[in-house]
Write a protein that holds these residues in place. Structure first.
Motif, PDB file in Angstrom:
ATOM      1  N   PHE A 145      22.918 -46.404  34.866  1.00 43.15           N
ATOM      2  CA  PHE A 145      22.076 -45.617  33.373  1.00 43.15           C
ATOM      3  C   PHE A 145      20.797 -46.007  33.097  1.00 43.15           C
ATOM      4  O   PHE A 145      19.893 -46.685  34.141  1.00 43.15           O
ATOM      5  CB  PHE A 145      23.215 -46.211  32.001  1.00 43.15           C
ATOM      6  N   THR A 146      20.572 -45.018  32.902  1.00 48.50           N
ATOM      7  CA  THR A 146      18.949 -45.635  32.190  1.00 48.50           C
ATOM      8  C   THR A 146      18.667 -43.572  30.960  1.00 48.50           C
ATOM      9  O   THR A 146      19.664 -44.206  30.187  1.00 48.50           O
ATOM     10  CB  THR A 146      18.166 -44.425  33.334  1.00 48.50           C
ATOM     11  N   THR A 147      17.429 -45.126  30.474  1.00 48.37           N
ATOM     12  CA  THR A 147      17.190 -44.249  28.971  1.00 48.37           C
ATOM     13  C   THR A 147      15.757 -43.316  29.400  1.00 48.37           C
ATOM     14  O   THR A 147      15.203 -43.526  29.823  1.00 48.37           O
ATOM     15  CB  THR A 147      16.579 -45.849  28.272  1.00 48.37           C
ATOM     16  N   ASP A 148      15.869 -42.253  27.986  1.00 47.34           N
ATOM     17  CA  ASP A 148      14.815 -41.455  28.516  1.00 47.34           C
ATOM     18  C   ASP A 148      14.109 -41.831  27.739  1.00 47.34           C
ATOM     19  O   ASP A 148      14.116 -42.480  26.846  1.00 47.34           O
ATOM     20  CB  ASP A 148      16.093 -39.938  27.732  1.00 47.34           C
ATOM     21  N   VAL A 149      13.071 -40.610  27.399  1.00 50.15           N
ATOM     22  CA  VAL A 149      11.506 -40.755  27.361  1.00 50.15           C
ATOM     23  C   VAL A 149      12.275 -40.783  25.282  1.00 50.15           C
ATOM     24  O   VAL A 149      11.138 -40.979  24.459  1.00 50.15           O
ATOM     25  CB  VAL A 149      10.757 -39.747  27.034  1.00 50.15           C
ATOM     26  N   ASP A 150      13.470 -40.241  24.769  1.00 49.41           N
ATOM     27  CA  ASP A 150      13.833 -40.103  23.474  1.00 49.41           C
ATOM     28  C   ASP A 150      14.454 -41.222  22.817  1.00 49.41           C
ATOM     29  O   ASP A 150      15.048 -41.667  21.928  1.00 49.41           O
ATOM     30  CB  ASP A 150      14.433 -39.088  23.182  1.00 49.41           C
ATOM     31  N   GLY A 151      14.861 -42.517  23.822  1.00 48.26           N
ATOM     32  CA  GLY A 151      15.515 -43.385  23.047  1.00 48.26           C
ATOM     33  C   GLY A 151      16.638 -42.990  24.292  1.00 48.26           C
ATOM     34  O   GLY A 151      17.547 -43.814  23.383  1.00 48.26           O
ATOM     35  N   ILE A 152      17.306 -42.107  24.087  1.00 50.04           N
ATOM     36  CA  ILE A 152      18.993 -41.797  24.411  1.00 50.04           C
ATOM     37  C   ILE A 152      19.731 -42.568  26.468  1.00 50.04           C
ATOM     38  O   ILE A 152      18.531 -42.487  27.289  1.00 50.04           O
ATOM     39  CB  ILE A 152      19.182 -39.849  24.682  1.00 50.04           C
ATOM     40  N   THR A 157      21.347 -39.819  37.241  1.00 47.28           N
ATOM     41  CA  THR A 157      22.427 -38.968  38.318  1.00 47.28           C
ATOM     42  C   THR A 157      22.145 -39.103  39.817  1.00 47.28           C
ATOM     43  O   THR A 157      22.602 -38.985  40.045  1.00 47.28           O
ATOM     44  CB  THR A 157      21.729 -37.263  37.705  1.00 47.28           C
ATOM     45  N   SER A 158      20.957 -39.974  39.810  1.00 45.92           N
ATOM     46  CA  SER A 158      20.391 -40.151  41.312  1.00 45.92           C
ATOM     47  C   SER A 158      21.579 -41.481  41.901  1.00 45.92           C
ATOM     48  O   SER A 158      21.718 -41.583  43.119  1.00 45.92           O
ATOM     49  CB  SER A 158      19.636 -41.390  41.046  1.00 45.92           C
ATOM     50  N   VAL A 159      22.356 -41.667  40.849  1.00 47.70           N
ATOM     51  CA  VAL A 159      23.551 -42.834  41.067  1.00 47.70           C
ATOM     52  C   VAL A 159      24.685 -42.233  42.087  1.00 47.70           C
ATOM     53  O   VAL A 159      25.042 -42.746  43.061  1.00 47.70           O
ATOM     54  CB  VAL A 159      23.676 -44.052  40.372  1.00 47.70           C
ATOM     55  N   SER A 160      24.715 -40.567  41.870  1.00 48.16           N
ATOM     56  CA  SER A 160      25.802 -40.192  42.911  1.00 48.16           C
ATOM     57  C   SER A 160      25.763 -40.364  43.727  1.00 48.16           C
ATOM     58  O   SER A 160      26.629 -40.092  45.031  1.00 48.16           O
ATOM     59  CB  SER A 160      26.393 -39.101  42.013  1.00 48.16           C
ATOM     60  N   LYS A 161      24.627 -40.055  44.078  1.00 46.50           N
ATOM     61  CA  LYS A 161      24.496 -39.618  45.869  1.00 46.50           C
ATOM     62  C   LYS A 161      24.536 -41.259  46.200  1.00 46.50           C
ATOM     63  O   LYS A 161      25.000 -41.365  47.879  1.00 46.50           O
ATOM     64  CB  LYS A 161      22.627 -39.008  45.728  1.00 46.50           C
ATOM     65  N   LYS A 162      24.044 -42.013  46.378  1.00 50.81           N
ATOM     66  CA  LYS A 162      23.444 -43.608  46.149  1.00 50.81           C
ATOM     67  C   LYS A 162      25.510 -43.678  46.070  1.00 50.81           C
ATOM     68  O   LYS A 162      25.501 -44.329  47.201  1.00 50.81           O
ATOM     69  CB  LYS A 162      22.632 -44.183  45.830  1.00 50.81           C
ATOM     70  N   THR A 163      26.011 -43.590  45.053  1.00 50.40           N
ATOM     71  CA  THR A 163      27.523 -44.667  45.273  1.00 50.40           C
ATOM     72  C   THR A 163      28.415 -43.662  46.240  1.00 50.40           C
ATOM     73  O   THR A 163      29.149 -44.399  47.060  1.00 50.40           O
ATOM     74  CB  THR A 163      27.852 -44.125  43.847  1.00 50.40           C
ATOM     75  N   PHE A 240      28.843 -35.227  37.223  1.00 48.74           N
ATOM     76  CA  PHE A 240      27.021 -35.947  35.418  1.00 48.74           C
ATOM     77  C   PHE A 240      26.384 -34.033  35.728  1.00 48.74           C
ATOM     78  O   PHE A 240      25.240 -34.664  37.018  1.00 48.74           O
ATOM     79  CB  PHE A 240      26.958 -36.640  36.406  1.00 48.74           C
ATOM     80  N   ASN A 241      25.857 -33.903  34.473  1.00 47.29           N
ATOM     81  CA  ASN A 241      24.922 -32.588  34.363  1.00 47.29           C
ATOM     82  C   ASN A 241      23.752 -33.315  34.679  1.00 47.29           C
ATOM     83  O   ASN A 241      23.151 -34.167  34.811  1.00 47.29           O
ATOM     84  CB  ASN A 241      25.341 -32.336  33.587  1.00 47.29           C
ATOM     85  N   ASP A 242      22.508 -32.353  35.153  1.00 42.31           N
ATOM     86  CA  ASP A 242      21.877 -32.680  35.107  1.00 42.31           C
ATOM     87  C   ASP A 242      20.786 -33.832  34.089  1.00 42.31           C
ATOM     88  O   ASP A 242      19.550 -34.378  34.571  1.00 42.31           O
ATOM     89  CB  ASP A 242      20.688 -31.295  34.982  1.00 42.31           C
ATOM     90  N   ASP A 243      21.606 -33.321  32.757  1.00 40.32           N
ATOM     91  CA  ASP A 243      20.642 -33.891  31.125  1.00 40.32           C
ATOM     92  C   ASP A 243      21.754 -35.774  31.610  1.00 40.32           C
ATOM     93  O   ASP A 243      20.712 -35.999  30.624  1.00 40.32           O
ATOM     94  CB  ASP A 243      21.452 -33.070  29.775  1.00 40.32           C
ATOM     95  N   GLY A 244      22.275 -36.417  32.227  1.00 35.81           N
ATOM     96  CA  GLY A 244      23.087 -37.221  32.561  1.00 35.81           C
ATOM     97  C   GLY A 244      23.462 -37.421  31.585  1.00 35.81           C
ATOM     98  O   GLY A 244      24.012 -38.860  31.403  1.00 35.81           O
TER      99      GLY A 244
END
Length: 518
Positions: A145-152, A157-163, A240-244
């Protein structure tokens, strides 16, 4: 004789420990024992409205039985007391013998009590227990998980490929099997990792059946024939869509299909459904609705509001459904989402919530320390350090802390407001949708507590100024371990929401047809 004295001493230890536990803030299956022993009947009614009468009566029985406890202790030790009172020569060898017998019996009883308490799961130095947290020697973050610029707070999404790459490498080197995968060892959040590998775990994706799997299999066998079929194929390949979010792309739009925006937490994410495919979100999707799922585990109404303000105009749904859980969504303090203060840190110790009881903590290490500080005996001096070495010492320290006789250094708390702040945020969400002429539905999900379901009526006037709906869930629709919907619960809730959505759409069409006729 020594066996009898040991049994007597052991019983005394148990009763003393019981008294210490009762008169502190011990949490017994959600019931604060110290609170109900000192509260008035009105305070108990407010804290436990469903069964306050039974709790209050039981508290009175326990409270007045404590003096009897000391009478029992006196009776158990009366042989020694009588002996001391009658003995004129304190240096008599018989007295020494009985004193040694008493001391030995107490030591044996204390050791036996310690062993039994540890066997029952009690941990030295730990004051309260959480199934979602454990102390670790080395703290490290988990990817997912991560937090975007709006605090959401959203999926990285980069974790999918790594996993997937990690999984395939392990399979190739025969280091693991599907049954023995430990995502935490990989440094990945398990709930994200499971979804990332849903196309690789054949024994899981093919186990059981539900509406979503049947739809996916149909499209695989017959090929994509419609816009919706193509959309599902993309979603199945990239969950997981591009918006996370665990959702179809927010840009998706198939002519003639109704669009539903879901706001929520772990229930909406799909917790406790088999490989998440049986979640109520995916079930609604399989029934021909364009479902945009923004549910993320552990988030709150403050995030729902931020998501609504950011994505409502992008998605332009036909209806917005806020799935309000009567657990962690019931927030009395205002939290302001910020990229600098994520709602939680996902770590090998558990999910560390940075906002607790109105107080914001900054940084993973500080948040971990704050959580630990509220769970364990603070070893700030020699007495506290000694007490933390044993379970019995911990219980004694908790009693002394309750009496303000030791240096506790427990976390500071802010006085809780009379009404939850989430009411204000929900009302703003409703108005935000109303201004754009989009229906807003507040659906309350009951919480499973002490074998009972607690809904909106548990808190007086919680939604007195808001219109809401609440499903008639039953206990067998919940996972008894983590308190989320099981497969049956997700299915029932999907049916429930669909019926409401159908009725609202039918009413809207009727009103539009009526207005056109004039």
């Amino acid at each position: 004789m020594i066996l009898l004295r040991t049994v007597q001493a052991f019983l005394v230890c148990l009763m003393v420990l019981g008294a210490i536990t009762v008169y502190t803030d011990f949490d017994f299956f959600g019931i604060k024992i110290g609170f109900i022993l000192t509260a008035t009947i009105e305070e108990v009614r407010k804290g436990y409205p469903n069964w306050f009468s039974e709790i209050y009566r039981l508290a009175q029985i326990v409270k007045w039985s404590v003096p009897a406890l000391f009478v029992v202790i006196f009776m158990l030790f009366r042989p020694w007391i009588s002996y001391i009172a009658q003995e004129q020569n304190l240096l008599d060898s018989e007295f020494h013998k009985k004193s040694l017998l008493l001391a030995g019996s107490i030591i044996i009883a204390l050791c036996l009590s310690e062993v039994l308490l540890r066997a029952a799961g009690w941990i030295p130095g730990q004051l309260t227990y959480s199934p979602w947290f454990k102390q670790v020697d080395k703290l490290y973050p988990l990817d997912g998980f991560t937090t975007d610029v709006d605090g959401i707070f959203k999926v990285d999404t980069s974790v999918s490929k790594k996993t997937v790459e990690h999984y395939l490498n392990c399979k190739k080197s025969h280091k693991t099997s599907d049954e023995t995968i430990n995502f935490i060892d990989w440094g990945i959040m398990p709930e994200v990792g499971v979804i990332c590998l849903q196309n690789n775990w054949k024994h899981k994706t093919n186990s059981g059946s539900n509406e979503f799997k049947e739809m996916v299999n149909r499209i695989r066998n017959q090929g994509s024939k419609t816009c919706f079929d193509s959309l599902i194929t993309i979603y199945q390949t990239n969950p997981f869509n591009d918006d996370g979010f665990y959702s179809i792309p927010f840009s998706s739009n198939c002519h003639g299909m109704k669009k539903v925006l879901l706001l929520g937490d772990s229930f909406t994410w799909g917790h406790s459904s088999i490989d998440k495919s049986g979640s109520f979100s995916n079930t609604l999707l399989s029934r021909g609705y364009l479902v945009y799922n923004t549910g993320i585990s552990g988030v709150d109404v403050a995030q729902y509001k931020t998501i609504l303000e950011k994505y409502l105009d992008v998605i332009q749904p036909d209806i917005v459904i806020a799935n309000f859980f009567m657990g962690n969504d019931l927030e009395y303090f205002q939290r302001k989402p910020s990229k600098d203060f994520p709602i939680m840190y996902c770590t090998n110790a558990g999910n560390l919530m940075t906002f607790q009881n109105g107080m914001q903590v900054s940084g993973m290490a500080n948040t971990y320390a704050a959580v630990v500080n509220g769970l364990v005996v603070p070893e700030v001096n020699n007495l506290n350090s000694l007490a933390a070495k044993t379970v019995i010492g911990t219980l004694v320290w908790r009693f002394l802390s309750h009496m303000s006789m030791v240096e506790s250094h427990l976390p500071k708390t802010i006085e809780r407001p009379n009404e939850p702040f989430c009411k204000i945020e929900l009302e703003k969400m409703r108005l935000y949708c109303e201004q754009r002429q989009i229906p807003f539905l507040l659906s309350v999900i009951p919480q499973l507590v002490n074998g009972k379901l607690e809904g909106a009526q548990t808190i007086n006037s919680l939604f007195s100024e808001l219109s809401y709906v609440e499903p008639e869930m039953t206990i067998d629709m919940y996972n008894g371990i983590d308190g989320h919907f099981n497969e049956q619960g997700h299915q029932f809730y999907a049916n429930y929401l669909e019926q409401i959505v159908k009725n609202k759409f039918a009413l809207k069409e009727l009103m539009e047809n009526t207005s056109r006729s004039f």
